[in-house]
Design a protein around this motif. Structure first.
Motif, mmCIF file in Angstrom:
data_model
loop_
_atom_site.group_PDB
_atom_site.id
_atom_site.type_symbol
_atom_site.label_atom_id
_atom_site.label_comp_id
_atom_site.label_asym_id
_atom_site.label_seq_id
_atom_site.Cartn_x
_atom_site.Cartn_y
_atom_site.Cartn_z
ATOM 1 N N GLU A 128 11.602 20.340 15.486
ATOM 2 C CA GLU A 128 12.098 20.431 16.848
ATOM 3 C C GLU A 128 11.106 21.219 17.697
ATOM 4 O OE1 GLU A 128 15.715 23.299 18.225
ATOM 5 O OE2 GLU A 128 15.044 23.104 16.171
ATOM 6 N N VAL A 152 7.929 19.009 18.198
ATOM 7 C CA VAL A 152 8.082 17.956 19.194
ATOM 8 C C VAL A 152 8.093 18.556 20.588
ATOM 9 C CG1 VAL A 152 9.669 16.246 20.140
ATOM 10 C CG2 VAL A 152 9.325 16.409 17.670
ATOM 11 N N HIS A 153 8.893 19.580 20.691
ATOM 12 C CA HIS A 153 9.090 20.123 22.006
ATOM 13 C C HIS A 153 7.867 20.851 22.537
ATOM 14 C CE1 HIS A 153 11.884 20.628 25.184
ATOM 15 N NE2 HIS A 153 11.486 21.875 25.340
ATOM 16 N N GLU A 209 5.463 18.775 24.137
ATOM 17 C CA GLU A 209 5.821 18.395 25.489
ATOM 18 C C GLU A 209 5.498 19.496 26.499
ATOM 19 O OE1 GLU A 209 9.841 17.162 26.332
ATOM 20 O OE2 GLU A 209 9.173 15.240 25.498
ATOM 21 N N GLU A 253 14.197 12.918 17.882
ATOM 22 C CA GLU A 253 13.361 12.084 18.743
ATOM 23 C C GLU A 253 14.220 11.384 19.780
ATOM 24 O OE1 GLU A 253 11.214 9.833 15.853
ATOM 25 O OE2 GLU A 253 9.913 11.555 15.449
ATOM 26 N N THR A 289 15.079 13.694 22.500
ATOM 27 C CA THR A 289 13.945 13.950 23.394
ATOM 28 C C THR A 289 13.757 12.784 24.344
ATOM 29 O OG1 THR A 289 12.984 14.916 21.423
ATOM 30 C CG2 THR A 289 11.611 14.883 23.373
ATOM 31 N N ASN A 310 16.626 18.842 27.084
ATOM 32 C CA ASN A 310 15.708 19.966 26.963
ATOM 33 C C ASN A 310 15.965 20.676 25.640
ATOM 34 O OD1 ASN A 310 17.820 21.748 27.192
ATOM 35 N ND2 ASN A 310 17.546 22.012 29.394
ATOM 36 N N LYS A 311 15.179 21.688 25.374
ATOM 37 C CA LYS A 311 15.223 22.315 24.075
ATOM 38 C C LYS A 311 16.610 22.887 23.788
ATOM 39 C CE LYS A 311 12.678 25.256 21.074
ATOM 40 N NZ LYS A 311 11.407 25.692 20.639
ATOM 41 N N GLN A 362 19.044 20.159 23.099
ATOM 42 C CA GLN A 362 18.743 19.633 21.773
ATOM 43 C C GLN A 362 19.385 20.486 20.696
ATOM 44 O OE1 GLN A 362 14.664 19.573 20.471
ATOM 45 N NE2 GLN A 362 14.503 17.464 21.188
#
Lengths: 288, 318, 411
Positions: free
Chosen positions: A2, A5-6, A9, B215, B218, B223-224, B227
């Motif tokens: 996580e 991936v983030h 970004e 995924e 996302t 957003n984090k 998530q």
């Protein structure tokens, strides 16, 4: 993942923000690490002092003189080698038995429907809830009656079939999709086959966890060996450690030295197994 | 479907079920036999013992007393006379219960938060192996050494108080000798020791979260935080359930730290259920009464666990 | 329910009897004790007994001292056949006797005069169940070098508690980090003195007489003449290490500490001169009155070598055993001039007359009496003690709590 991936970004969007986030994480980690490690620094420094310096004020993080001989003294004062051998034997056998039988039993609890399942499982949970001190005596009388008192096997049978392992593995198995098992059943695989070919490979992380916990708990157990092991040739490291605390004096410096030594084997086990937490397994799992 | 067909299906189902049961028991047997002999039977003995007066020695000295042991530990006579406040302020069991519940209620969430935070921090990071090992260290070390060490850290002029003073808070007392702080010293050591342990469980569980889910989230523009809240946390439910059940149980059974660090003191400020049981059984040699206290503990823990299981079912139905 | 449990336990017990092999072929006596490898008197006793009884071997079963009661009780409950169990606390014997684990001793013709009456603590209904072999009473240790350096007169065998407190304050030197005295965290070290008059006991349900000693202690702590209880408790700082540090002038402690100090002098852990005096006494109590504790040995009812076991414990308590015990600086239960002489002739024992004079106390009361519900009383008194000492409550409040809670036990 996580984070990975983030962060990719964020990096794209806003490199400064990414940097700030990174540093916050690192500062947090460093603070937590300090919180975790400072007691160990104290333990190491105490293990190199004289007994009376251990609690002396003002405290010294670095001993005046380094008494390295403490580390050889502990092996002379008590038969620590024997204790280490015994502990290793118990810990290894218990871990093997525990992992094997629990993952077997947990499969039944997690993936099979049968009569009496909930009652049996409640029995397991129920016994976890009873403190050992409460049934220690009946258990002791029974162990004696089958001639296991003061043998290493007493510790093995005592800890190898604990309810904890079954519960832990059951929880992990429950998170594996039941569809997988059903598909396998349709393919003509027997339940044993499903356990061996699907569940086991998928539960590497769980097994590693159970191995670590069982090993550590057995290694560090004190009350059990204290009650069940009597002769010196049968004692374990933790029991041996308490021999430095005596009626009229306590050798805290030696306790620290010896417990740091006993920390090593368990840490090695942890280091070896912890890579299983990095290897992702679930992705392949879902695709079947 | 005709009657006979229904019967046939039922018959087949029955047969299948029986076969399934047999297979299931073959899975259980290796563990269950050992478990039953070495744990279940002694536990049942202990349950029965709570109805007896037995001060050890020959079993001919067992005396059936019904619920007398319970009446004694709940101080029923005094409570009837002076009200419930007496139970919680004066009776050993009441005080032990109060302390144990307090300890559990604080320790469980605190440990879970710390463990989860650590696991998330360390899930994918450079040097993770090092940090993971570091945080697991406390759990691996022997109890005596840890408790001796923390006792020192929490002394009047010890490092912890020095930090507190530096932060401008005026606290100048040894933690373990203060009746409000003593229980917090137990909590602190417990959290410190166990967060690494539960972190490992969370780390293992984080591996179980399918990458596709992340995924997908996302792609959907989460957003984090979203998530974490909508994907990670729900996926960690079985583990959180396990962790909370195990923690509640182990918190209710707290013994070693208390025995080494405070010995239940000062006064009765850190007297816990198990220290009380230990005292009754081995110092005062009243096994019947000790068993009765264990039953109180068992009932509480079972109730909590059943509630937790109920919510697990609800979660999984969602 | 009762039947089922009884049958179950009976089956277990029977199986346990079958499973334990008899070991009668060689003359080995197993003795369950604590700290066996490091306690000098245990080593000395074993050597002396084996030398005078050829063909007999003493085999110690070593248990960690803080777990002794639990471990020994479990062993006995489980039907252990070790021949002899040593007794750390008097209540243990009383419990074990009630459970039928202690074999009654035939003391006809056995001279117990040297125990000066202490042996009755090991008797139940007139029958002796154990023999004492060590009797520790409390004395006052002092660091002679500190007194000499300060030019203060040494403590004597006849001091009142007030005089002692004054002396402690006089010896305190905050700049040099010197404490006038040191109190270990135990109840016994702080207020047990109230029983020295031989009339009061800690089980007599009234604790008002402890007040004086709590006040005395708090006054000393406030004036900085001793380390604070809270810190000692937190650090688990052992008095042995504290006194060995050399910055404590006086220490009321059990006689057992003599052998520790001698050992320290020999291995160089500390190298100052020290001495002992009788503990201070309260106004109106004879000088040299102290309190103490017994250590003894009983024969396991399940032992298969009771005769040999009796030979051992009767030897252990008697003059010969006492000499072996005294030879390493421990104080035997058998009191006589001869034994006192062998105590003071131990190498490293202080040579002055005061120290020798402290060896024969005027009277020794029991730290805890044998009494109904004494284990419960102990718990209560200790709990309130820790509250008073940590200053969570005042001595008056604590003593009121003791009185009230102990009274409730007997309602």
């Amino acid at each position: 993942m996580e984070t990975a991936v983030h962060s990719r970004e964020i990096r794209k969007d806003n490199p400064t923000l990414h940097k700030i986030l990174r540093s916050i994480i690192w500062i947090l980690l460093i603070l937590l690490t300090a919180f975790t490690l400072i007691p160990f620094v104290w333990m190491i420094s105490s293990s190199l002092k004289l007994d009376r310096e251990v609690f002396a004020f003002p405290m010294r993080w670095i001993p005046e003189t380094f008494h390295w001989e403490n580390y050889s003294l502990i092996w002379q004062k008590v038969p620590l080698v024997t204790y280490f051998k015994n502990t290793a034997f118990i810990a290894i056998v218990v871990t093997l038995l525990q992992t094997l039988t629990s993952s077997f039993a947990a499969y039944a609890f997690a993936k099979l429907n049968f009569r009496g399942r909930d009652v049996l499982f409640l029995c397991y949970i129920g016994t976890i809830a009873v403190p050992w001190q409460a049934y220690m005596l009946p258990q002791f009388i029974m162990m004696r009656s089958i001639g296991l008192y003061d043998t290493l096997w007493a510790m093995v049978v005592l800890q190898a079939f604990s309810a904890f392992g079954v519960f832990l593995m059951r929880q992990f198995y429950r998170s594996i999709p039941t569809e997988l098992c059903e598909a396998a059943r349709l393919d003509g695989l027997s339940e044993y086959g499903i356990w061996a070919r699907i569940m086991l490979p998928l539960s590497k992380a769980a097994i590693a966890t159970l191995v670590i916990f069982t090993f550590v708990n057995t290694w560090n157990d004190y009350m059990g060996p204290m009650i069940y092991l009597t002769r010196d040739i049968n004692k374990t490291v933790q029991v041996g450690l308490r021999r430095f605390i005596q009626e009229n004096s306590s050798d805290y410096h030696l306790i620290m030295a010896a417990s740091l030594c006993s920390l090593l084997p368990v840490s090695v086990v942890f280091l070896c197994l912890q890579r299983y937490f990095i290897e992702g397994i679930a992705t392949s799992g879902l695709k079947g | 479907m005709s009657q006979s067909e229904v019967r046939k299906v039922r018959y087949r189902m029955g047969k299948l079920e029986r076969k399934n049961t047999l297979v299931a028991y073959s899975f259980l047997a290796p563990n269950f036999i050992g478990f039953a002999v070495f744990t279940l039977v002694p536990v049942i003995c202990a349950i029965a013992l709570s109805l007896f007066e037995w001060n050890g020695g020959d079993i001919s000295k067992l005396k059936f007393v019904g619920l007398d042991n319970y009446a004694t530990i709940f101080a029923t006579k005094k409570v009837a006379e002076k009200g419930l406040a007496y139970f919680f302020n004066r009776a050993d069991l009441g005080i032990a219960l109060k302390n144990t519940v307090y300890y559990t209620v604080v320790t469980v969430p605190l440990t879970i938060i710390c463990a989860l935070a650590l696991a998330l921090l360390l899930n994918k990071i450079r040097g993770a192996v090092f940090f993971r090992t570091v945080f697991f260290f406390p759990y691996v070390s022997s109890m005596v050494a840890i408790c001796v060490c923390w006792s020192f850290m929490l002394m009047k002029d010890g490092p912890v108080n020095q930090i507190i003073m530096a932060l401008g808070i005026n606290f100048n007392k040894g933690w373990t000798a203060d009746s409000t702080m003593a229980i917090w010293s137990i909590i602190l050591v417990s959290v410190w020791r166990n967060m690494g342990y539960y972190m490992v469980l969370y780390l293992a569980a984080l591996q179980g979260i399918p990458r596709e889910l992340m995924e997908a989230a996302t792609v959907d523009g989460a957003n984090k935080w979203q998530q974490f809240w909508h994907v990670t946390l729900p996926q960690l439910k079985p583990t959180t359930f396990f962790v909370s059940v195990m923690m509640v149980i182990s918190c209710f059974k707290i013994y070693d730290v208390v025995a080494i660090m405070t010995d239940g003191g000062p006064g009765r400020a850190t007297k816990m259920l198990v220290t009380y049981i230990y005292d009754e059984a081995f110092i005062k040699v009243r096994y019947g009464q000790a068993s009765a206290i264990s039953m109180v503990l068992l009932v509480i823990v079972l109730l909590v666990t059943i509630i937790q299981f109920g919510s697990e079912k609800k979660f999984s139905n969602d | 329910m009762k039947k089922m449990l009884s049958v179950l336990l009976a089956v277990m017990l029977m199986m346990s009897l079958l499973a334990v092999p008899a070991l009668a072929e060689d003359q080995v006596l197993t003795v369950v004790t604590w700290d066996a490898t490091t306690t000098p008197y245990l080593i000395a006793q074993k050597d002396a007994f084996e030398a005078s009884h050829p063909g007999v071997t003493i085999e110690y079963v070593d248990v960690a001292s803080q777990d002794y009661a639990v471990k020994a009780t479990t062993m006995l409950e489980g039907g252990d056949t070790s021949d002899i169990f040593m007794i750390k606390e008097i209540d243990n014997l009383i419990n074990w006797q009630a459970q039928g684990f202690a074999a009654p001793l035939d003391t006809n013709g056995y001279d117990m005069s040297g125990f000066v009456g202490t042996e009755v603590n090991y008797a139940v209904d007139g029958v002796q169940y154990a023999i004492p072999f060590r009797s520790d009473f409390w004395v006052l240790f002092y660091n002679k070098d500190l007194f000499d350096a300060a030019g203060v007169e040494l403590p004597t065998n006849d001091m009142t508690w007030d005089q002692y407190a004054e002396l402690a304050k006089k010896m305190t030197d905050k700049d040099k980090g010197i404490y006038g005295t040191h109190y270990h965290t135990w109840l016994s070290a702080v207020v047990n003195w109230a029983v020295c008059d031989g009339v009061n006991t800690l089980a007599d349900k009234n604790y008002d007489d402890l007040l004086y000693f709590y006040k005395l202690y708090q006054d000393l702590e406030d004036s900085g003449a001793c380390m604070s209880y809270a810190d000692l408790k937190a650090a688990g700082l052992h008095y042995s290490a504290a006194f060995a540090n050399g910055n404590i002038a006086m220490l009321p402690m059990g006689y057992w500490y003599v052998s520790t100090l001698i050992g320290y002098n020999q291995d160089g852990t500390c190298n100052f001169n020290w001495g002992i005096t009788a503990v201070p006494h309260a106004e109106g109590v004879a000088a040299g009155s102290s309190f103490g504790n017994l250590t003894g040995a009983m024969i396991n009812a399940k032992s298969e070598k009771k005769d040999l076991a009796w030979e051992y414990i009767s030897w252990l308590g008697g003059v010969e055993g006492a000499k072996a015990t005294a030879s390493v600086g421990a104080r035997p239960a058998w009191v006589s001039e001869e034994v006192a002489a062998s105590m003071s002739s131990v190498e490293g024992f202080p040579a002055d007359e005061t120290s020798k004079g402290a060896l024969l106390p005027a009277a020794v009361a029991m730290e805890w009496p044998v009494a109904e519900k004494v284990a419960d009383i102990k718990t209560i008194v200790n709990e309130e003690h820790s509250m008073i000492m940590a200053r969570e409550i005042t001595p008056e409040e604590g003593i009121e709590e003791m009185n009230e809670r102990v009274a409730e036990l007997f309602e």
